[in-house]
Design a protein around this motif. Structure first.
Motif, PDB file in Angstrom:
ATOM      1  N   GLU A 205      58.254  36.952  13.333  1.00  0.00           N
ATOM      2  CA  GLU A 205      59.815  36.811  14.059  1.00  0.00           C
ATOM      3  C   GLU A 205      60.585  38.067  13.727  1.00  0.00           C
ATOM      4  O   GLU A 205      61.602  38.355  14.532  1.00  0.00           O
ATOM      5  CB  GLU A 205      60.730  35.585  13.536  1.00  0.00           C
ATOM      6  CG  GLU A 205      60.257  34.259  13.702  1.00  0.00           C
ATOM      7  CD  GLU A 205      60.894  33.151  13.275  1.00  0.00           C
ATOM      8  OE1 GLU A 205      61.826  33.533  12.524  1.00  0.00           O
ATOM      9  OE2 GLU A 205      60.813  32.024  13.648  1.00  0.00           O
ATOM     10  N   LYS A 206      59.822  38.888  13.017  1.00  0.00           N
ATOM     11  CA  LYS A 206      60.731  40.458  12.500  1.00  0.00           C
ATOM     12  C   LYS A 206      59.900  41.547  13.290  1.00  0.00           C
ATOM     13  O   LYS A 206      58.794  41.491  13.737  1.00  0.00           O
ATOM     14  CB  LYS A 206      60.405  40.406  11.054  1.00  0.00           C
ATOM     15  CG  LYS A 206      61.134  39.362  10.150  1.00  0.00           C
ATOM     16  CD  LYS A 206      61.201  39.659   8.681  1.00  0.00           C
ATOM     17  CE  LYS A 206      61.727  40.983   8.320  1.00  0.00           C
ATOM     18  NZ  LYS A 206      61.708  41.248   6.783  1.00  0.00           N
ATOM     19  N   MET A 207      60.818  42.729  13.421  1.00  0.00           N
ATOM     20  CA  MET A 207      60.360  43.808  13.459  1.00  0.00           C
ATOM     21  C   MET A 207      60.334  44.769  12.519  1.00  0.00           C
ATOM     22  O   MET A 207      61.113  44.377  11.439  1.00  0.00           O
ATOM     23  CB  MET A 207      61.225  44.242  14.969  1.00  0.00           C
ATOM     24  CG  MET A 207      61.253  43.508  16.170  1.00  0.00           C
ATOM     25  SD  MET A 207      59.499  43.233  16.921  1.00  0.00           S
ATOM     26  CE  MET A 207      59.435  44.988  17.636  1.00  0.00           C
ATOM     27  N   ALA A 208      59.854  46.053  12.512  1.00  0.00           N
ATOM     28  CA  ALA A 208      59.743  46.779  11.440  1.00  0.00           C
ATOM     29  C   ALA A 208      59.566  48.320  11.835  1.00  0.00           C
ATOM     30  O   ALA A 208      59.223  48.714  12.942  1.00  0.00           O
ATOM     31  CB  ALA A 208      58.471  46.385  10.611  1.00  0.00           C
ATOM     32  N   ILE A 209      59.817  49.086  10.825  1.00  0.00           N
ATOM     33  CA  ILE A 209      59.450  50.541  11.131  1.00  0.00           C
ATOM     34  C   ILE A 209      57.910  50.711  11.190  1.00  0.00           C
ATOM     35  O   ILE A 209      57.170  50.283  10.132  1.00  0.00           O
ATOM     36  CB  ILE A 209      60.125  51.645  10.020  1.00  0.00           C
ATOM     37  CG1 ILE A 209      61.471  51.422   9.990  1.00  0.00           C
ATOM     38  CG2 ILE A 209      60.021  52.973  10.264  1.00  0.00           C
ATOM     39  CD1 ILE A 209      62.317  51.453  11.227  1.00  0.00           C
ATOM     40  N   ARG A 210      57.421  51.242  12.259  1.00  0.00           N
ATOM     41  CA  ARG A 210      55.861  51.288  12.307  1.00  0.00           C
ATOM     42  C   ARG A 210      55.334  52.456  12.879  1.00  0.00           C
ATOM     43  O   ARG A 210      56.022  53.469  13.476  1.00  0.00           O
ATOM     44  CB  ARG A 210      55.593  50.187  13.360  1.00  0.00           C
ATOM     45  CG  ARG A 210      55.961  48.567  12.949  1.00  0.00           C
ATOM     46  CD  ARG A 210      55.276  48.299  11.902  1.00  0.00           C
ATOM     47  NE  ARG A 210      53.861  47.784  12.290  1.00  0.00           N
ATOM     48  CZ  ARG A 210      52.812  47.461  11.496  1.00  0.00           C
ATOM     49  NH1 ARG A 210      52.840  47.963  10.261  1.00  0.00           N
ATOM     50  NH2 ARG A 210      51.761  46.835  11.780  1.00  0.00           N
ATOM     51  N   ARG A 211      54.171  53.073  12.534  1.00  0.00           N
ATOM     52  CA  ARG A 211      53.602  54.244  13.060  1.00  0.00           C
ATOM     53  C   ARG A 211      53.150  53.819  14.683  1.00  0.00           C
ATOM     54  O   ARG A 211      52.845  52.755  15.026  1.00  0.00           O
ATOM     55  CB  ARG A 211      52.328  54.485  12.126  1.00  0.00           C
ATOM     56  CG  ARG A 211      52.746  54.940  10.667  1.00  0.00           C
ATOM     57  CD  ARG A 211      51.427  54.892   9.948  1.00  0.00           C
ATOM     58  NE  ARG A 211      50.626  53.971  10.037  1.00  0.00           N
ATOM     59  CZ  ARG A 211      49.374  53.878   9.301  1.00  0.00           C
ATOM     60  NH1 ARG A 211      49.030  55.028   8.716  1.00  0.00           N
ATOM     61  NH2 ARG A 211      48.687  52.862   9.226  1.00  0.00           N
ATOM     62  N   PRO A 212      53.048  54.855  15.344  1.00  0.00           N
ATOM     63  CA  PRO A 212      52.475  54.843  16.740  1.00  0.00           C
ATOM     64  C   PRO A 212      51.108  53.943  16.723  1.00  0.00           C
ATOM     65  O   PRO A 212      50.913  53.200  17.868  1.00  0.00           O
ATOM     66  CB  PRO A 212      52.275  56.110  17.246  1.00  0.00           C
ATOM     67  CG  PRO A 212      53.203  56.927  16.417  1.00  0.00           C
ATOM     68  CD  PRO A 212      53.356  56.517  15.019  1.00  0.00           C
ATOM     69  N   GLU A 213      50.346  54.169  15.844  1.00  0.00           N
ATOM     70  CA  GLU A 213      48.960  53.498  15.918  1.00  0.00           C
ATOM     71  C   GLU A 213      48.915  51.890  15.589  1.00  0.00           C
ATOM     72  O   GLU A 213      48.055  51.484  15.990  1.00  0.00           O
ATOM     73  CB  GLU A 213      47.882  54.033  15.043  1.00  0.00           C
ATOM     74  CG  GLU A 213      48.324  54.456  13.549  1.00  0.00           C
ATOM     75  CD  GLU A 213      49.097  55.653  13.200  1.00  0.00           C
ATOM     76  OE1 GLU A 213      48.813  55.921  12.249  1.00  0.00           O
ATOM     77  OE2 GLU A 213      49.871  56.048  14.238  1.00  0.00           O
ATOM     78  N   ASP A 214      50.126  51.717  14.910  1.00  0.00           N
ATOM     79  CA  ASP A 214      50.474  50.127  14.822  1.00  0.00           C
ATOM     80  C   ASP A 214      51.473  49.624  15.684  1.00  0.00           C
ATOM     81  O   ASP A 214      52.051  48.530  15.340  1.00  0.00           O
ATOM     82  CB  ASP A 214      51.042  49.970  13.327  1.00  0.00           C
ATOM     83  CG  ASP A 214      49.992  50.619  12.134  1.00  0.00           C
ATOM     84  OD1 ASP A 214      48.798  50.459  12.423  1.00  0.00           O
ATOM     85  OD2 ASP A 214      50.424  51.375  11.198  1.00  0.00           O
ATOM     86  N   GLY A 215      51.517  50.152  16.879  1.00  0.00           N
ATOM     87  CA  GLY A 215      52.516  49.511  17.832  1.00  0.00           C
ATOM     88  C   GLY A 215      53.918  49.868  17.764  1.00  0.00           C
ATOM     89  O   GLY A 215      54.811  49.487  18.577  1.00  0.00           O
ATOM     90  N   GLY A 216      54.240  51.072  16.878  1.00  0.00           N
ATOM     91  CA  GLY A 216      55.690  51.466  16.924  1.00  0.00           C
ATOM     92  C   GLY A 216      56.136  52.180  18.182  1.00  0.00           C
ATOM     93  O   GLY A 216      55.026  53.054  18.647  1.00  0.00           O
ATOM     94  N   LYS A 217      57.210  51.911  18.684  1.00  0.00           N
ATOM     95  CA  LYS A 217      57.764  52.642  19.853  1.00  0.00           C
ATOM     96  C   LYS A 217      59.003  53.426  19.543  1.00  0.00           C
ATOM     97  O   LYS A 217      59.720  53.049  18.648  1.00  0.00           O
ATOM     98  CB  LYS A 217      58.004  51.789  20.794  1.00  0.00           C
ATOM     99  CG  LYS A 217      57.030  50.451  21.208  1.00  0.00           C
ATOM    100  CD  LYS A 217      55.880  51.254  22.195  1.00  0.00           C
ATOM    101  CE  LYS A 217      54.789  50.333  22.551  1.00  0.00           C
ATOM    102  NZ  LYS A 217      53.803  51.102  23.246  1.00  0.00           N
TER     103      LYS A 217
END
Length: 337
Positions: A205-217
């Protein structure tokens, strides 16, 4: 397609009018029609029910500006939402579109676990016409607000107005301002938070700070401190992109989670005791029991006339109650106010 994902008889067709960063078509369709998961769209594509410029494509196809997309959307299992006599406050309305001041606690459109009591149910009672672009389960819905976020939301009454408003969102020419009460002090009077956002690795249910290779936009939020208190701040936020939970994630990231945001602060309410201590009289009195986030201001172009428009919604009573309590019990002396 399986029976549970039988396709509609009539296709939905539209032209990609804005730059979309060469996104995969399954991701792009999910962003336009969030009632359906990416895996569902992959099945629709495999069934040949998505045409780009008249040709079937694979899920890996990268969408380009001016592509003409035709898609046969899956039929949702649940019944079409029914009109319900739920009070709404309209900030603006004409023959093309309307702007509603959504109260906190209201889901925007029917979905699993919320098939009634939604904004869509209320709109069908109040308005004679709603656009059909988003399908029969989301009539009129151009964008959304989280259940517990209050404030301004656009509703299309005509299909042409819907497409024109959607284009403004795609081109990021609609400017939105939110007011948020946060824990802590960001330090700077104003700044940008530019951190990629993607799905949380373990919490669905949450979003997070992510790297591009982990799905970060790419996600960008401008903020400005409006008022400071001891231990809290009133912040004006302007999201420059439209990622899910963007303001909530970015404020938490800089150490200033939104008050009573259960997902990102761990607390689902603010009480008088939080300000005065547990032994204070009336310490259990709840000041707010939802995230203190309000869609305060919209700046857009009228979808038919092209006239510039600005609309404002005042803070709701629960957020005003928090500010009153902070001004009384947690004032910040000196020039920081």
């Amino acid at each position: 397609m399986s029976r549970e994902h039988s396709l509609s008889e009539e296709p939905t067709e539209f032209t990609v009018r804005a730059r979309v960063e060469a996104r995969r078509i399954d991701h792009y369709l999910h962003s336009r029609f969030p009632d359906y998961s990416r895996s569902v769209f992959q099945k629709v594509i495999d069934a040949g029910a998505v045409l780009v410029n008249g040709q079937a494509v694979k899920a890996s196809y990268r969408v380009q500006q001016e592509d003409v997309i035709r898609v046969w959307l899956p039929v949702l299992d649940h019944d079409v939402p029914q009109a319900e006599a739920i009070p709404l406050r309209f900030v603006f309305e004409d023959e093309a579109f309307a702007v509603v001041d959504k109260p906190p606690g209201m889901v925007v459109h029917p979905a699993k676990g919320n098939w009634s009591g939604t904004l869509v149910n209320a709109l069908q009672h109040h308005l004679d016409q709603l656009s059909s672009v988003s399908g029969e389960h989301r009539p009129g819905i151009v964008h959304r607000l989280d259940r517990d976020t209050s404030g301004l939301i656009l509703v299309a009454k005509a299909d042409g107005a819907h497409w024109a408003l959607a284009k403004q969102f795609e081109e990021r020419t609609i400017h939105k301002q939110y007011l948020a009460i946060v824990s802590g002090d960001p330090g700077r009077d104003s700044d940008y938070v530019e951190k990629l956002i993607g799905p949380h690795p373990t919490h669905r249910e949450k979003m997070a700070i992510r790297r591009p290779e982990d799905g970060g936009k790419v996600a960008s939020t401008f903020y400005r401190v409006v008022e400071r208190f001891r231990g809290y701040s009133l912040i004006l936020c302007e999201p420059k992109t439209g990622r899910t939970h963007q303001i909530r994630v970015h404020m938490a990231h800089i150490g200033c989670p939104i008050v009573a945001d259960k997902l990102y602060s761990g607390r689902d309410r603010l009480t008088l005791g939080d300000l005065l201590g547990p032994d204070a009289p009336d310490a259990d009195r709840v000041l707010i029991a939802r995230q203190a986030l309000h869609a305060h201001h919209l700046k857009l172009t009228h979808p038919r006339t092209g006239a510039p428009m600005e609309l404002t919604s005042p803070l709701p009573a629960d957020m005003e109650a928090v500010l009153d309590a902070l001004r009384t019990h947690r004032p910040l002396a000196g020039p920081g106010r």
